[in-house]
Write an enzyme that holds these catalytic residues in place. Structure first.
Site, PDB file in Angstrom:
ATOM      1  N   ASP A 115      -7.071   4.201  -4.548  1.00 58.25           N
ATOM      2  CA  ASP A 115      -7.253   3.727  -2.994  1.00 58.25           C
ATOM      3  C   ASP A 115      -8.270   5.680  -3.196  1.00 58.25           C
ATOM      4  O   ASP A 115      -8.689   6.275  -3.611  1.00 58.25           O
ATOM      5  CB  ASP A 115      -6.530   3.486  -2.449  1.00 58.25           C
ATOM      6  CG  ASP A 115      -7.503   3.585  -0.834  1.00 58.25           C
ATOM      7  OD1 ASP A 115      -7.779   2.092  -0.612  1.00 58.25           O
ATOM      8  OD2 ASP A 115      -7.118   4.018   0.511  1.00 58.25           O
ATOM      9  N   LYS A 125       1.126  -1.159   0.037  1.00 58.01           N
ATOM     10  CA  LYS A 125      -0.071   0.188  -0.162  1.00 58.01           C
ATOM     11  C   LYS A 125       1.006   1.116  -0.312  1.00 58.01           C
ATOM     12  O   LYS A 125       2.114   1.201   0.764  1.00 58.01           O
ATOM     13  CB  LYS A 125      -1.081   0.570   0.938  1.00 58.01           C
ATOM     14  CG  LYS A 125      -2.298   0.420   0.872  1.00 58.01           C
ATOM     15  CD  LYS A 125      -3.479  -0.231   0.489  1.00 58.01           C
ATOM     16  CE  LYS A 125      -4.677   1.045   0.026  1.00 58.01           C
ATOM     17  NZ  LYS A 125      -5.410  -0.133  -0.043  1.00 58.01           N
TER      18      LYS A 125
HETATM   19  P1  NDP Z   1     -12.944   7.497  -2.527  1.00 58.12           P
HETATM   20  O1  NDP Z   1     -11.814   8.572  -2.266  1.00 58.12           O
HETATM   21  O2  NDP Z   1     -13.003   7.624  -4.032  1.00 58.12           O
HETATM   22  O3  NDP Z   1     -13.918   7.515  -0.873  1.00 58.12           O
HETATM   23  C1  NDP Z   1     -14.172   7.903  -0.350  1.00 58.12           C
HETATM   24  C2  NDP Z   1     -15.199   8.216   0.330  1.00 58.12           C
HETATM   25  O4  NDP Z   1     -15.130   8.392   2.193  1.00 58.12           O
HETATM   26  C3  NDP Z   1     -15.935   9.484   0.348  1.00 58.12           C
HETATM   27  O5  NDP Z   1     -17.274   9.723  -0.057  1.00 58.12           O
HETATM   28  C4  NDP Z   1     -14.910  10.000   1.931  1.00 58.12           C
HETATM   29  O6  NDP Z   1     -15.622  11.970   0.916  1.00 58.12           O
HETATM   30  C5  NDP Z   1     -15.358   9.492   2.848  1.00 58.12           C
HETATM   31  N1  NDP Z   1     -13.867   9.875   3.554  1.00 58.12           N
HETATM   32  C6  NDP Z   1     -12.876   9.846   2.988  1.00 58.12           C
HETATM   33  N2  NDP Z   1     -11.783   9.986   4.434  1.00 58.12           N
HETATM   34  C7  NDP Z   1     -13.067  10.326   5.298  1.00 58.12           C
HETATM   35  C8  NDP Z   1     -12.920  10.882   6.647  1.00 58.12           C
HETATM   36  N3  NDP Z   1     -11.527  10.272   7.275  1.00 58.12           N
HETATM   37  N4  NDP Z   1     -14.235  10.519   7.059  1.00 58.12           N
HETATM   38  C9  NDP Z   1     -15.691  10.472   7.319  1.00 58.12           C
HETATM   39  N5  NDP Z   1     -15.407   9.996   5.658  1.00 58.12           N
HETATM   40  C10 NDP Z   1     -14.022  10.087   4.789  1.00 58.12           C
HETATM   41  O7  NDP Z   1     -11.940   6.372  -1.872  1.00 58.12           O
HETATM   42  P2  NDP Z   1     -12.966   4.486  -2.149  1.00 58.12           P
HETATM   43  O8  NDP Z   1     -14.525   4.473  -2.104  1.00 58.12           O
HETATM   44  O9  NDP Z   1     -12.100   3.846  -3.095  1.00 58.12           O
HETATM   45  O10 NDP Z   1     -12.735   4.061  -1.006  1.00 58.12           O
HETATM   46  C11 NDP Z   1     -13.375   3.609   0.320  1.00 58.12           C
HETATM   47  C12 NDP Z   1     -12.769   2.745   1.338  1.00 58.12           C
HETATM   48  O11 NDP Z   1     -12.806   1.741   0.470  1.00 58.12           O
HETATM   49  C13 NDP Z   1     -11.148   3.010   1.932  1.00 58.12           C
HETATM   50  O12 NDP Z   1     -11.163   2.522   3.217  1.00 58.12           O
HETATM   51  C14 NDP Z   1     -10.349   2.296   1.147  1.00 58.12           C
HETATM   52  O13 NDP Z   1      -9.502   2.045   1.609  1.00 58.12           O
HETATM   53  C15 NDP Z   1     -11.229   0.881   0.347  1.00 58.12           C
HETATM   54  N6  NDP Z   1     -11.228  -0.111  -0.795  1.00 58.12           N
HETATM   55  C16 NDP Z   1     -11.174   0.520  -1.537  1.00 58.12           C
HETATM   56  C17 NDP Z   1     -11.133  -0.225  -3.054  1.00 58.12           C
HETATM   57  C18 NDP Z   1     -11.277   0.102  -4.281  1.00 58.12           C
HETATM   58  O14 NDP Z   1     -11.211  -0.344  -5.587  1.00 58.12           O
HETATM   59  N7  NDP Z   1     -11.333   1.668  -4.441  1.00 58.12           N
HETATM   60  C19 NDP Z   1     -10.661  -1.035  -3.109  1.00 58.12           C
HETATM   61  C20 NDP Z   1     -10.807  -2.453  -1.266  1.00 58.12           C
HETATM   62  C21 NDP Z   1     -11.598  -1.254  -0.164  1.00 58.12           C
HETATM   63  P3  NDP Z   1     -15.372  12.635   1.355  1.00 58.12           P
HETATM   64  O15 NDP Z   1     -16.497  12.932  -0.422  1.00 58.12           O
HETATM   65  O16 NDP Z   1     -16.083  13.861   1.639  1.00 58.12           O
HETATM   66  O17 NDP Z   1     -14.151  13.173   0.425  1.00 58.12           O
END
Ligand code: NDP
Length: 440
Positions: free
Chosen positions: A158, A118
């Site tokens: 991510d 990562k």
């Molecule tokens: P994105 O950046 O596309 O979306 C993240 C979302 O979570 C946004 O809505 C963001 O809000 C919100 N967010 C981020 N940080 C915080 C925080 N500290 N508190 C509250 N809300 C928060 O990321 P992903 O959808 O890709 O990833 C989401 C999760 O899934 C992570 O844990 C990631 O590690 C995991 N994941 C992702 C994969 C992928 O293929 N993308 C694969 C496997 C796991 P805002 O819109 O305000 O930024």
């Protein structure tokens, strides 16, 4: 754990992730004393190597800015290092070490040949111009590119890293390495990306959930599902849930959450998808368009809405013990994690104690990296598969992961501990490979 805390203080997320795995595999390790002689657990608790570097870049006003960049290569025992890149102001080594550690076992569960890694930076793309993001991505890869490669280490997206950022990073990698290979996944369709990769994590989580529900003969139709997040994972989770006839009663972003007591309509979901994916908008804007949707500033959805199923899909530790208690009191019978480690240890304990269907992210969100593995396979063959082919493979991988969790996690005829199942199944394959490869 005591030793780990002494050696690596101030890394709470890392300790949390390691402790969860170690407590699941304790019995297996006690049955195999050779693990201790070979220092297998100790070796697995320390990443193979960590790169930490300064990333200096020029903002639109001509000012030089500096951020930290990292890549944690945790284990390549079963395949090249593989894992996403996160750009978020909260990124630090503890978070990246936990994510790389989890990634090793998750990748092992997918049945594909991928190790765990990562990386990321405390750079926040929020409020930055397109050109600033490009310059940052190029500066990041300028430091890291020598450590990457299709058979060495393959990053992906991510939090804060989507198709645009992967495109800029891959472009710069290609320029430096002077080769066009599958050294990144999540690429655009015109340069080696896989159909269904954007959808894969969210869709895969829904497929895993369907497998879990089937063990208790539950139909997902009309079930009330609380989703958190509104990024890549949350959006495609919600999209698939609507397709399956479920009701999506919440979503969130880092400023607050929306509650749709009767479930989002397709029109409302399309608006949110567009707002969050293409307009850099905030969920606080949703009620202006749809007054029947409530917005709660600074809140998470878990204590605000009754649901049958929860799918936390934003970030780590976003669902605590009190949230878990509220969910259970409201009749929630399934939790399937889209994010990595979104539930605190106290919340996990409550779910397991209540014997509900509870899938840890390691298993439930593995569809994303599995489809990255499929992208790597297509790149190696210089072929592109159809969306139907990729989706069919994704479904079958999620079914296989579910079966593995059941095999290792069955407690009695009516309960499967999916945390235990995922950790043991993921661990055994990595441990066997390490045993066979000698002391490295
Ligand atoms: P994105 O950046 O596309 O979306 C993240 C979302 O979570 C946004 O809505 C963001 O809000 C919100 N967010 C981020 N940080 C915080 C925080 N500290 N508190 C509250 N809300 C928060 O990321 P992903 O959808 O890709 O990833 C989401 C999760 O899934 C992570 O844990 C990631 O590690 C995991 N994941 C992702 C994969 C992928 O293929 N993308 C694969 C496997 C796991 P805002 O819109 O305000 O930024």
């Amino acid at each position: 754990m005591a030793d780990l805390r002494l050696r690596f203080p101030n890394e709470p997320e890392y300790h949390q992730a390691v402790e969860e795995v170690l407590s699941s595999i304790e019995e297996i390790c006690n049955e195999r004393p050779e693990y201790e002689r070979l220092g297998l657990i100790e070796r697995l608790c320390i990443p193979d190597r960590i790169f930490a570097f300064r990333v200096s870049w020029v903002d639109d006003k001509g000012r030089v800015r500096s951020n930290m960049g990292y890549r944690v290569q945790h284990s390549n025992a079963i395949g090249p290092y593989k894992g996403g890149i996160r750009f978020h102001s909260s990124v630090n080594l503890s978070i990246l070490k936990f994510l790389a550690f989890e990634q090793t076992f998750k990748n092992s569960l997918t049945t594909l040949a991928m190790g765990g890694a990562k990386g990321g930076s405390d750079f926040s793309p929020k409020g930055k111009s397109n050109m600033e993001i490009m310059r940052f991505c190029q500066a990041f890869v300028a430091e890291l590119w020598r450590q990457l490669g299709a058979d060495t280490d393959v990053p992906a997206g991510d939090i804060g890293v989507g198709a645009r950022e992967v495109g800029y990073m891959y472009g710069y990698y290609k320029k430096m390495a002077r080769e066009f290979t599958g050294a990144f996944t999540g690429k655009g369709m015109s340069f080696g990306g896989s159909l269904m990769r954007p959808e894969a994590t969210g869709y895969g989580n829904c497929y895993f959930l369907l497998n879990m529900l089937a063990t208790r003969g539950i139909d997902i139709k009309d079930k009330r599902v609380a989703v958190s997040g509104s990024g890549n994972v949350a959006n495609y989770t919600a999209k698939k849930l609507l397709e399956l006839g479920a009701k999506v009663v919440s979503m969130s972003d880092s400023n607050g959450c929306i509650i749709a007591p009767d479930g989002l309509t397709p029109e409302q979901f399309e608006f949110i998808f567009d707002l969050k994916t293409y307009q850099a908008g905030r969920l606080s804007e949703v009620p202006e368009q749809f007054p029947d949707i409530q917005y709660h500033s600074g809140k998470r959805p878990w204590q605000l809405v009754q649901c049958d199923i929860a799918m936390p899909s934003a970030t780590q530790n976003e669902l605590d013990e009190d949230d878990a208690a509220a969910l259970l009191a409201g009749g929630c019978f399934a939790v399937s994690e889209g994010a990595n480690m979104p539930s605190t240890p106290g919340a996990v304990h409550k779910f397991i104690e209540a014997r509900i269907l509870y899938a840890p992210g390691k298993a439930a969100n593995a569809g994303g990296v599995a489809t990255s593995g499929l992208e790597m396979a297509q790149n190696s063959q210089k072929l592109s598969w159809t969306a139907e082919e990729v989706d069919a493979k994704l479904k079958s991988i999620m079914t296989d992961i579910h079966a593995k969790c059941v095999e290792y996690g069955r407690v009695d005829s009516s309960y499967v501990n999916y945390v235990r199942g995922a950790n043991i199944a993921g661990f055994i394959k990595v441990a066997d490979a390490m045993m066979a490869q000698g002391v490295l």
